[in-house]
Design a protein around this motif. Structure first.
Motif, mmCIF file in Angstrom:
data_model
loop_
_atom_site.group_PDB
_atom_site.id
_atom_site.type_symbol
_atom_site.label_atom_id
_atom_site.label_comp_id
_atom_site.label_asym_id
_atom_site.label_seq_id
_atom_site.Cartn_x
_atom_site.Cartn_y
_atom_site.Cartn_z
ATOM 1 N N THR A 132 117.088 -15.154 47.608
ATOM 2 C CA THR A 132 116.454 -14.896 48.902
ATOM 3 C C THR A 132 115.473 -13.755 48.844
ATOM 4 O O THR A 132 114.377 -13.834 49.411
ATOM 5 N N LYS A 133 115.841 -12.690 48.156
ATOM 6 C CA LYS A 133 115.061 -11.459 48.207
ATOM 7 C C LYS A 133 114.079 -11.285 47.056
ATOM 8 O O LYS A 133 113.364 -10.276 47.023
ATOM 9 N N THR A 179 114.610 -13.325 58.204
ATOM 10 C CA THR A 179 114.808 -13.597 56.771
ATOM 11 C C THR A 179 113.813 -14.616 56.238
ATOM 12 O O THR A 179 113.167 -14.402 55.207
ATOM 13 N N GLY A 180 113.690 -15.771 56.919
ATOM 14 C CA GLY A 180 112.780 -16.812 56.458
ATOM 15 C C GLY A 180 111.337 -16.360 56.426
ATOM 16 O O GLY A 180 110.594 -16.648 55.475
ATOM 17 N N VAL A 181 110.929 -15.621 57.457
ATOM 18 C CA VAL A 181 109.552 -15.125 57.512
ATOM 19 C C VAL A 181 109.293 -14.144 56.372
ATOM 20 O O VAL A 181 108.238 -14.179 55.724
ATOM 21 N N PHE A 182 110.266 -13.267 56.102
ATOM 22 C CA PHE A 182 110.089 -12.304 55.025
ATOM 23 C C PHE A 182 110.029 -12.975 53.659
ATOM 24 O O PHE A 182 109.355 -12.479 52.746
ATOM 25 N N MET A 183 110.721 -14.092 53.497
ATOM 26 C CA MET A 183 110.650 -14.819 52.234
ATOM 27 C C MET A 183 109.242 -15.368 51.989
ATOM 28 O O MET A 183 108.849 -15.588 50.841
ATOM 29 N N LEU A 184 108.491 -15.577 53.060
ATOM 30 C CA LEU A 184 107.117 -16.074 52.937
ATOM 31 C C LEU A 184 106.109 -14.953 52.703
ATOM 32 O O LEU A 184 104.974 -15.214 52.275
ATOM 33 N N LEU A 185 106.503 -13.713 52.985
ATOM 34 C CA LEU A 185 105.550 -12.607 52.996
ATOM 35 C C LEU A 185 104.744 -12.435 51.708
ATOM 36 O O LEU A 185 103.523 -12.238 51.767
ATOM 37 N N PRO A 186 105.371 -12.467 50.510
ATOM 38 C CA PRO A 186 104.557 -12.297 49.300
ATOM 39 C C PRO A 186 103.440 -13.329 49.187
ATOM 40 O O PRO A 186 102.302 -12.997 48.821
ATOM 41 N N GLY A 187 103.751 -14.599 49.501
ATOM 42 C CA GLY A 187 102.725 -15.637 49.463
ATOM 43 C C GLY A 187 101.675 -15.435 50.531
ATOM 44 O O GLY A 187 100.473 -15.600 50.282
ATOM 45 N N LEU A 188 102.101 -15.072 51.737
ATOM 46 C CA LEU A 188 101.152 -14.838 52.821
ATOM 47 C C LEU A 188 100.264 -13.636 52.529
ATOM 48 O O LEU A 188 99.091 -13.614 52.913
ATOM 49 N N LEU A 189 100.819 -12.625 51.860
ATOM 50 C CA LEU A 189 100.023 -11.457 51.490
ATOM 51 C C LEU A 189 98.892 -11.850 50.547
ATOM 52 O O LEU A 189 97.745 -11.405 50.708
ATOM 53 N N SER A 362 103.569 -8.741 44.338
ATOM 54 C CA SER A 362 103.554 -8.950 45.795
ATOM 55 C C SER A 362 104.982 -9.044 46.318
ATOM 56 O O SER A 362 105.293 -8.544 47.410
ATOM 57 N N THR A 363 105.871 -9.660 45.526
ATOM 58 C CA THR A 363 107.279 -9.744 45.923
ATOM 59 C C THR A 363 107.932 -8.373 45.868
ATOM 60 O O THR A 363 108.701 -7.995 46.765
ATOM 61 N N TYR A 364 107.617 -7.616 44.827
ATOM 62 C CA TYR A 364 108.154 -6.252 44.722
ATOM 63 C C TYR A 364 107.675 -5.406 45.895
ATOM 64 O O TYR A 364 108.462 -4.646 46.493
ATOM 65 N N PHE A 365 106.409 -5.535 46.234
ATOM 66 C CA PHE A 365 105.884 -4.748 47.348
ATOM 67 C C PHE A 365 106.586 -5.101 48.658
ATOM 68 O O PHE A 365 107.023 -4.212 49.400
ATOM 69 N N CYS A 366 106.710 -6.398 48.955
ATOM 70 C CA CYS A 366 107.264 -6.824 50.248
ATOM 71 C C CYS A 366 108.750 -6.524 50.382
ATOM 72 O O CYS A 366 109.210 -6.113 51.446
ATOM 73 N N PHE A 367 109.515 -6.715 49.286
ATOM 74 C CA PHE A 367 110.968 -6.588 49.391
ATOM 75 C C PHE A 367 111.505 -5.240 48.935
ATOM 76 O O PHE A 367 112.686 -4.946 49.168
ATOM 77 N N HIS A 368 110.671 -4.418 48.327
ATOM 78 C CA HIS A 368 111.153 -3.122 47.861
ATOM 79 C C HIS A 368 110.304 -1.973 48.410
ATOM 80 O O HIS A 368 110.849 -1.070 49.054
ATOM 81 N N VAL A 369 109.004 -2.000 48.185
ATOM 82 C CA VAL A 369 108.153 -0.922 48.678
ATOM 83 C C VAL A 369 108.091 -0.937 50.205
ATOM 84 O O VAL A 369 108.345 0.080 50.864
ATOM 85 N N ASN A 374 110.061 1.183 55.400
ATOM 86 C CA ASN A 374 110.635 0.860 56.701
ATOM 87 C C ASN A 374 111.992 1.525 56.926
ATOM 88 O O ASN A 374 112.253 2.047 58.011
ATOM 89 N N GLY A 375 112.848 1.533 55.889
ATOM 90 C CA GLY A 375 114.209 1.980 56.118
ATOM 91 C C GLY A 375 114.719 3.082 55.218
ATOM 92 O O GLY A 375 115.853 3.530 55.378
#
Length: 412
Positions: A132-133, A179-189, A362-369, A374-375
């Motif tokens: 997922t992540k 969750t689903g939207v965030f899974m798309l984020l790297p591709g959308l970026l 892009s996945t590293y940026f969205c799910f880690h950076v 954010n948190g």
């Protein structure tokens, strides 16, 4: 899209803190807001991040229109379609396993609370988290690199859209709105690297609409009588900043925080920590986990943490706990350097058709950076599990493109 994501993660907590100082209820900490100077302090943090980011990016690094120019590549529609078809099979299998293997179907039916679903994943729980992540988002990002490089044809584009829908469905098995939207984020970026402000507003509207839809699917019965729009606006602002407001108030009142440095060892994983820290000793274990530490400072309840409750603190809060004003300055500087570096890496990778690098980073940026900005919890930037996810994602990309003869032509 990159800059809009950074604006979101910096400005929504700032707006939320100003609301709390104006009297809004800080739900994360269960207190009524009041002025304490946190808005100005957080604004100084934001300014520091922005200034360092601009310096790190440098005047020569500009988003090029070549970044998504299909004429730069020899990728064909059939190659893109075949890779996306393999991805479709993988996502479908993942959905089936999540629904019937791990019990996500019960979350859909409302017979299992989503928090309990996460805690009942069992010894194989690391697999759905990794899928997922990182893994599926990275594969989808790679397919997006193929999509933006094909010269002509529609089959791949349609299959790309189908995969996007399936990914949203896959994310919904967790029962969370984003969750689903965030899974798309790297591709959308990658797809929206050269995004206009008007398109950014359109995507923001689509994101907010998805939140509303999933609210009614998973949370409406639990929050009868709540104004959904007011709740979501509060969630996107006040609940992004109320913990930072509270931590700042504790700091200026001279409250002593736990020692931050041991929490950095969490980057080596819980198995490593378990060799010299007793997991059953709550306070000892908490000192080695920043997210637990922050939640305990904010909520003051051991039971809340045990039952999976967490709060959003931002690196601003992390900096205060680590070292007061000096800690904030260090974290703001590091955040700016990290954002600037990620921008340069991604811009060069997308522009030059370096698909593996673009997908993974892009996945590293969205799910880690982005998640850290954010948190908080800086260990997620270098956690040992990250290496495994990177290697596995890279191996799957290589496997799924096997015999497709995909060849990205890099521009100068």
């Amino acid at each position: 899209m990159f800059k809009y994501m950074i604006m979101f993660v910096l400005l929504t907590p700032l707006i939320g803190i100003s609301f709390v100082e104006d009297g809004a209820y800080a739900a994360s900490v269960g207190k009524l807001g009041e002025p304490n100077g946190a808005t100005m302090a957080f604004a100084a943090y934001v300014l520091g991040v922005v200034v360092v980011t601009l310096i790190a990016v440098g005047p020569r690094c500009r988003i090029s229109k070549l970044a998504t120019a299909p004429q730069q590549s020899a990728v064909t529609d059939d190659q893109c379609f075949q890779f996306s078809l393999r991805l479709l099979f993988l996502i479908t299998i993942y959905i089936i396993i999540m629904l019937f293997g791990f019990g996500g179907i019960d979350v859909w039916l409302g017979t299992l609370e989503k928090g309990m679903f996460r805690t009942n994943l069992g010894p194989l729980g690391a697999l759905p988290y990794a899928m997922t992540k990182f893994i599926i988002p990275a594969l989808f990002a790679y397919s997006t690199m193929l999509k933006i490089r094909i010269k002509q044809g529609q089959r791949c584009k349609w299959l790309w859209r189908i995969n996007a829908i399936l990914i949203i469905i896959a994310g919904s098995t967790w029962g969370f709105k984003t969750t689903g939207v965030f899974m798309l984020l790297p591709g959308l970026l990658i797809l929206n690297w050269n995004m206009s402000f008007s398109k950014a507003l359109l995507l923001a509207a689509a994101f907010f609409t998805s939140l509303v839809v999933f609210f009614f699917l998973f949370d409406a019965e639990l929050m009868d009588g709540v104004n959904v729009f007011q709740f979501l606006i509060q969630r996107l602002t006040v609940l992004q900043g109320d913990v930072s407001w509270y931590i700042w108030g504790q700091y200026i009142n001279g409250v002593e925080f736990p020692n931050y440095l041991p929490s950095l060892l969490a980057g080596f994983g819980d198995s490593f920590l378990g060799t010299f820290v007793d997991k059953n000793n709550f306070f000892a274990w908490m000192n080695f986990h920043y997210d637990w530490m922050l939640t305990y400072i904010a909520v003051g309840s051991e039971e809340a943490i045990i039952h999976g409750h967490s709060v959003t603190g931002t690196p601003f809060s992390e900096g205060i706990i680590a070292g007061g004003w000096m800690g904030v300055a260090i974290f703001a500087t590091f955040a700016g350097l990290l954002i600037g570096s990620m921008y340069r890496i991604l811009n060069n990778a997308i522009k030059n058709g370096r698909a593996n690098m673009a997908a993974l980073m892009s996945t590293y940026f969205c799910f880690h950076v982005f998640s850290w900005l954010n948190g908080g919890a800086i260990t997620q930037l270098f956690h040992i599990s990250l290496l495994a996810n990177l290697l596995l994602s890279y191996a799957l990309i290589k496997l799924m493109r096997r015999r497709l003869n995909i060849n990205f032509t890099e521009s100068a």
